[in-house]
Design a protein around this motif. Structure first.
Motif, PDB file in Angstrom:
ATOM      1  N   LEU A 244     -10.794   5.164  12.726  1.00 59.54           N
ATOM      2  CA  LEU A 244     -12.097   5.182  12.049  1.00 59.54           C
ATOM      3  C   LEU A 244     -12.165   4.086  10.985  1.00 59.54           C
ATOM      4  CD1 LEU A 244     -12.714   9.031  11.657  1.00 59.54           C
ATOM      5  CD2 LEU A 244     -13.841   7.457  13.244  1.00 59.54           C
ATOM      6  N   ALA A 245     -11.032   3.802  10.337  1.00 60.55           N
ATOM      7  CA  ALA A 245     -10.989   2.696   9.383  1.00 60.55           C
ATOM      8  C   ALA A 245     -11.247   1.373  10.096  1.00 60.55           C
ATOM      9  CB  ALA A 245      -9.632   2.662   8.680  1.00 60.55           C
ATOM     10  N   ALA A 246     -10.661   1.215  11.285  1.00 60.80           N
ATOM     11  CA  ALA A 246     -10.904   0.004  12.071  1.00 60.80           C
ATOM     12  C   ALA A 246     -12.368  -0.101  12.488  1.00 60.80           C
ATOM     13  CB  ALA A 246     -10.000   0.000  13.310  1.00 60.80           C
TER      14      ALA A 246
ATOM     15  N   PRO B  44      -3.276   8.340  -6.292  1.00 58.99           N
ATOM     16  CA  PRO B  44      -4.035   8.990  -5.217  1.00 58.99           C
ATOM     17  C   PRO B  44      -4.763   7.930  -4.376  1.00 58.99           C
ATOM     18  CG  PRO B  44      -4.429  10.077  -7.333  1.00 58.99           C
ATOM     19  CD  PRO B  44      -3.683   8.816  -7.634  1.00 58.99           C
ATOM     20  N   PRO B  45      -4.922   8.150  -3.070  1.00 53.98           N
ATOM     21  CA  PRO B  45      -5.443   7.092  -2.185  1.00 53.98           C
ATOM     22  C   PRO B  45      -6.833   6.583  -2.531  1.00 53.98           C
ATOM     23  CG  PRO B  45      -5.295   9.217  -1.050  1.00 53.98           C
ATOM     24  CD  PRO B  45      -4.556   9.355  -2.323  1.00 53.98           C
ATOM     25  N   LEU B  46      -7.798   7.483  -2.771  1.00 51.68           N
ATOM     26  CA  LEU B  46      -9.151   7.040  -3.088  1.00 51.68           C
ATOM     27  C   LEU B  46      -9.203   6.356  -4.451  1.00 51.68           C
ATOM     28  CD1 LEU B  46     -11.127  10.156  -1.787  1.00 51.68           C
ATOM     29  CD2 LEU B  46     -11.085   7.876  -0.768  1.00 51.68           C
ATOM     30  N   PHE B  47      -8.427   6.849  -5.385  1.00 48.92           N
ATOM     31  CA  PHE B  47      -8.345   6.248  -6.714  1.00 48.92           C
ATOM     32  C   PHE B  47      -7.741   4.849  -6.617  1.00 48.92           C
ATOM     33  CE2 PHE B  47      -6.379   6.166 -11.109  1.00 48.92           C
ATOM     34  CZ  PHE B  47      -7.587   6.063 -11.779  1.00 48.92           C
TER      35      PHE B  47
ATOM     36  N   VAL C  78       0.842  -1.202   0.000  1.00 47.56           N
ATOM     37  CA  VAL C  78       0.000   0.000   0.000  1.00 47.56           C
ATOM     38  C   VAL C  78       0.875   1.249   0.000  1.00 47.56           C
ATOM     39  CG1 VAL C  78      -1.661   1.345   1.338  1.00 47.56           C
ATOM     40  CG2 VAL C  78      -1.953  -1.130   1.111  1.00 47.56           C
ATOM     41  N   HIS C  79       1.925   1.226   0.802  1.00 52.01           N
ATOM     42  CA  HIS C  79       2.854   2.363   0.865  1.00 52.01           C
ATOM     43  C   HIS C  79       3.423   2.677  -0.520  1.00 52.01           C
ATOM     44  CE1 HIS C  79       6.245   4.859   2.249  1.00 52.01           C
ATOM     45  NE2 HIS C  79       6.983   4.138   1.428  1.00 52.01           N
ATOM     46  N   TYR C  80       3.860   1.640  -1.238  1.00 48.83           N
ATOM     47  CA  TYR C  80       4.459   1.861  -2.549  1.00 48.83           C
ATOM     48  C   TYR C  80       3.405   2.259  -3.582  1.00 48.83           C
ATOM     49  CZ  TYR C  80       8.764  -0.151  -0.731  1.00 48.83           C
ATOM     50  OH  TYR C  80       9.896  -0.373   0.005  1.00 48.83           O
TER      51      TYR C  80
ATOM     52  N   PHE D 202     -10.943   1.100   3.664  1.00 43.53           N
ATOM     53  CA  PHE D 202      -9.773   1.351   2.823  1.00 43.53           C
ATOM     54  C   PHE D 202      -9.671   2.805   2.383  1.00 43.53           C
ATOM     55  CE2 PHE D 202     -10.268  -3.244   2.578  1.00 43.53           C
ATOM     56  CZ  PHE D 202      -8.970  -3.631   2.869  1.00 43.53           C
ATOM     57  N   ALA D 203     -10.796   3.500   2.261  1.00 41.91           N
ATOM     58  CA  ALA D 203     -10.715   4.935   1.966  1.00 41.91           C
ATOM     59  C   ALA D 203     -10.015   5.659   3.114  1.00 41.91           C
ATOM     60  CB  ALA D 203     -12.112   5.512   1.739  1.00 41.91           C
ATOM     61  N   LEU D 204     -10.437   5.385   4.334  1.00 37.70           N
ATOM     62  CA  LEU D 204      -9.853   6.052   5.498  1.00 37.70           C
ATOM     63  C   LEU D 204      -8.409   5.617   5.725  1.00 37.70           C
ATOM     64  CD1 LEU D 204     -12.974   5.743   7.811  1.00 37.70           C
ATOM     65  CD2 LEU D 204     -12.000   7.892   6.976  1.00 37.70           C
ATOM     66  N   LEU D 205      -8.134   4.317   5.584  1.00 33.11           N
ATOM     67  CA  LEU D 205      -6.775   3.816   5.797  1.00 33.11           C
ATOM     68  C   LEU D 205      -5.812   4.384   4.766  1.00 33.11           C
ATOM     69  CD1 LEU D 205      -4.744   1.901   7.181  1.00 33.11           C
ATOM     70  CD2 LEU D 205      -5.483   0.124   5.565  1.00 33.11           C
ATOM     71  N   PHE D 206      -6.206   4.372   3.496  1.00 34.88           N
ATOM     72  CA  PHE D 206      -5.310   4.864   2.450  1.00 34.88           C
ATOM     73  C   PHE D 206      -5.054   6.362   2.606  1.00 34.88           C
ATOM     74  CE2 PHE D 206      -6.204   1.362  -0.960  1.00 34.88           C
ATOM     75  CZ  PHE D 206      -5.692   0.422  -0.071  1.00 34.88           C
TER      76      PHE D 206
END
Length: 292
Positions: free
Chosen positions: A139-141, A22-25, A14-16, A64-68
């Motif tokens: 919040l993702a959790a 972009p995170p949501l994309f 995920v980091h890479y 995944f939106a919040l985590l990313f």
């Protein structure tokens, strides 16, 4: 243990991936790639539509939106793998409130330990002005926990099919969120620059998320959960933050503070205490300890 390694390294992937997309994309593409073959080749599970949508919005979109976003704005990769474990006590609490499931003293003690450890981590991060990423990860959790409640209510006969069909829900809302908050220019730039060094690294991270983090990891895990008691299999998920933090230490040079490591041990201990059936806890604790 192999699944724990796959999922722990997934945070590196995920980091890479977020280094280019972009995170949501990223989240929208991740689920779209899985959703297309699922609709074409996987039978739809015989569950009520509201629970499938709820699982997709909670476990998929929200988590995944919040985590990313959290990882994109500064949440350390290894710490993210740890804080996301808060989904376990959140699930127990939501089950008690929404499903009237009895909360035992042992579960309550585990929740208190886990929440206490999270509070210490949040406090320490706040001292360094990076509280928002921790809050978003929590919040993702919580969103993951909401998804767990929907999955429990769905009572799907085939857990893997249910998980795959969940991927049909997130792409549309995540694409819309990406267009609103990230803009079409950012999304198009990520696609137009795939043939660059950063683009290839992003593609590699994205491919790992889809193939190993989702299909292989979830497939093996679902099979294990079907063949063995949940109390035997579930504790091994606590190795995920151990792998995630270790890999981040080795490959990303992340150096968590001692207080965060100690608080993390408290969190994992609290999750373990609150999640395991009482009759199996002693054996499973020994098993998890020997595996670590």
């Amino acid at each position: 243990m192999f699944v724990a390694v796959l999922w722990g390294c997934n945070f590196l992937a995920v980091h890479y991936a977020l280094g280019h997309f972009p995170p949501l994309f990223t989240g929208a593409l991740r689920f779209l790639v899985i959703a297309i073959p699922t609709v074409l080749f996987v039978p739809r599970p015989k569950v009520k539509l509201r629970w499938l949508i709820g699982f997709g919005l909670g476990f998929g979109t929200g988590q995944f939106a919040l985590l990313f976003i959290a990882m994109n704005i500064g949440m350390p990769t290894g710490l993210a793998s740890l804080v996301l474990q808060a989904s376990a006590p959140f699930t127990v609490l939501l089950g008690s409130v929404l499903l009237r499931e009895r909360l035992s003293p042992r579960q309550l003690a585990g929740i208190v330990l886990a929440v206490g450890g999270m509070a210490v981590i949040a406090w320490h991060q706040a001292e360094h002005a990076v509280l928002l990423p921790v809050v978003l990860t929590l919040l993702a959790a919580l969103s993951w926990a909401v998804g767990n409640i929907c999955a429990r209510q769905a009572r799907a006969e085939n857990g893997l099919h249910f998980t795959l069909w969940m991927s049909v829900v997130p792409p549309l809302p995540m694409f819309l969120l990406s267009l609103v908050f990230e803009g079409p220019a950012a999304d198009w730039h990520a696609l137009a620059t795939l043939n660059t060094t950063g683009g290839w690294i992003g593609i590699a991270g994205f491919a790992y998320i889809v193939v190993f983090g989702t299909l292989v990891g979830s497939g093996i895990w679902t099979t294990l959960m079907r063949r063995h008691p949940a109390g035997v299999v579930a504790p091994f998920s606590l190795l995920v933050p151990v792998v995630g933090m270790s890999a981040s230490f080795l490959l990303l040079a992340e150096r968590p503070a001692l207080v965060e490591v100690l608080a993390g041990l408290v969190v994992v201990g609290g999750v373990l205490l609150g999640s395991l059936p009482k009759r199996q806890r002693s054996a499973d604790v020994a098993l998890a300890a020997s595996s670590s």
